[in-house]
Design a protein around this motif. Structure first.
Motif, short mmCIF file in Angstrom:
data_model
loop_
_atom_site.label_atom_id
_atom_site.label_comp_id
_atom_site.label_asym_id
_atom_site.label_seq_id
_atom_site.Cartn_x
_atom_site.Cartn_y
_atom_site.Cartn_z
N ARG A 98 4.89 2.43 -4.34
CA ARG A 98 4.16 2.23 -5.60
C ARG A 98 2.68 2.46 -5.33
O ARG A 98 2.13 1.94 -4.37
CB ARG A 98 4.39 0.80 -6.08
N TYR A 144 -3.07 3.02 -9.43
CA TYR A 144 -3.85 4.12 -10.01
C TYR A 144 -5.07 3.64 -10.79
O TYR A 144 -5.78 4.45 -11.40
CB TYR A 144 -2.97 5.01 -10.88
N ALA A 146 -3.28 6.84 -20.11
CA ALA A 146 -2.43 6.16 -19.12
C ALA A 146 -1.58 5.14 -19.89
O ALA A 146 -2.00 4.64 -20.93
CB ALA A 146 -3.27 5.48 -18.06
N TRP A 197 9.13 0.65 -14.09
CA TRP A 197 8.45 1.94 -14.03
C TRP A 197 7.51 1.90 -12.84
O TRP A 197 6.56 1.13 -12.82
CB TRP A 197 7.66 2.19 -15.31
N PRO A 253 4.73 3.66 -10.57
CA PRO A 253 3.80 4.79 -10.39
C PRO A 253 3.88 5.29 -8.95
O PRO A 253 3.80 4.50 -8.01
CB PRO A 253 2.43 4.19 -10.71
N VAL A 298 -0.85 10.00 -8.27
CA VAL A 298 -2.00 10.06 -9.16
C VAL A 298 -3.04 11.01 -8.58
O VAL A 298 -3.21 11.08 -7.37
CB VAL A 298 -2.62 8.66 -9.39
N LEU A 336 -0.46 11.70 -13.55
CA LEU A 336 0.03 10.37 -13.22
C LEU A 336 1.55 10.41 -13.27
O LEU A 336 2.14 10.62 -14.33
CB LEU A 336 -0.52 9.34 -14.22
N PHE A 356 5.51 8.93 -12.41
CA PHE A 356 6.28 7.68 -12.36
C PHE A 356 7.73 7.93 -11.99
O PHE A 356 8.31 8.95 -12.36
CB PHE A 356 6.27 7.00 -13.73
#
Length: 168
Positions: free
Chosen positions: A37, A40, A57, A65, A67, A70, A82, A84
Motif C-alpha cells: 500500500r 499518496y 483523487a 481499495w 493504492p 502514484v 493514481l 489501485f
C-alpha cells in the motif's frame, strides 16, 4: 555394461531424492503476491499545487481499495496517475493530463475504443471506452485537461472510483 547402467539409474534416483528434499524445504507462496500500500497524500498535495488543472483523487473508498502506485510528471502534459488494487483483485487507475486528449486516452486505456454509451456519475457525464486489456470511463466537458478512470475492473468498479473522485 550392466553395472554401468545400474549405477546410472541409482545416481538418477539419488539426484531425484535430493531435489525433492530441497523442494520441500524451500518456501512456496500460493496465491497473489501481497501488494504494498502506498501513501499518496504528499504526492497529491504536490500535484495539486503544481498542476494547472484540478487534480482528482478518491475520497471515502472502503479500506479494501489499496493504492499501489502514484506519480505526477510536471512536464508539458502535467500527467497525474493514481493506481489501485480493487477489492475484487482488479486494477483501477485515475489518469489525468493536459496533453492531447485523443493520444492520452489511447495511451492510458491501452487502445480502448470509444463507445456510444455514457453514464451519469455524481452529476457528471462519463463516456465508456472498451478494450482488449482495459476498459475506461472518460469525463466529458472538461476544458484544458482529460480525466480517465481505467483498468481491468468492471464498469461497476470504474464507476465506483469515478463517483469517489474529488478535486479538493
Amino acid at each position: 555394461m550392466q553395472k554401468t547402467a545400474r549405477d546410472m539409474i541409482l545416481s538418477m534416483v539419488l539426484i531425484g531424492l535430493v531435489a525433492g528434499v530441497v523442494w520441500l524445504f524451500i518456501p512456496h507462496e500460493d496465491g497473489e503476491p501481497d501488494l504494498k500500500r502506498v501513501d499518496y497524500r504528499i504526492d497529491l498535495l504536490t500535484a495539486r499545487r503544481a498542476a494547472s488543472y484540478p487534480v482528482a483523487a478518491p475520497e471515502g473508498l472502503p479500506e479494501e481499495w489499496k493504492p499501489t502506485s502514484v506519480r505526477y510528471q510536471g512536464t508539458e502534459s502535467e500527467a497525474w496517475h493514481l493506481g489501485f488494487h480493487a477489492p475484487d483483485g482488479e486494477y483501477v487507475a485515475v489518469e489525468q493530463s493536459m496533453g492531447k486528449r485523443a493520444a492520452f486516452i489511447e495511451d492510458r486505456t491501452q487502445g480502448a475504443a470509444k463507445t456510444e454509451a455514457t453514464q451519469r456519475i455524481d452529476g457528471r457525464t462519463w463516456t465508456r471506452y472498451e478494450g482488449d486489456h482495459y476498459d475506461a470511463l472518460v469525463l466529458e466537458g472538461t476544458e484544458g485537461s482529460t480525466t480517465v478512470v481505467t483498468g481491468t475492473g468492471s464498469f461497476g468498479r470504474l464507476a465506483e472510483m469515478a463517483g469517489a473522485l474529488r478535486t479538493e
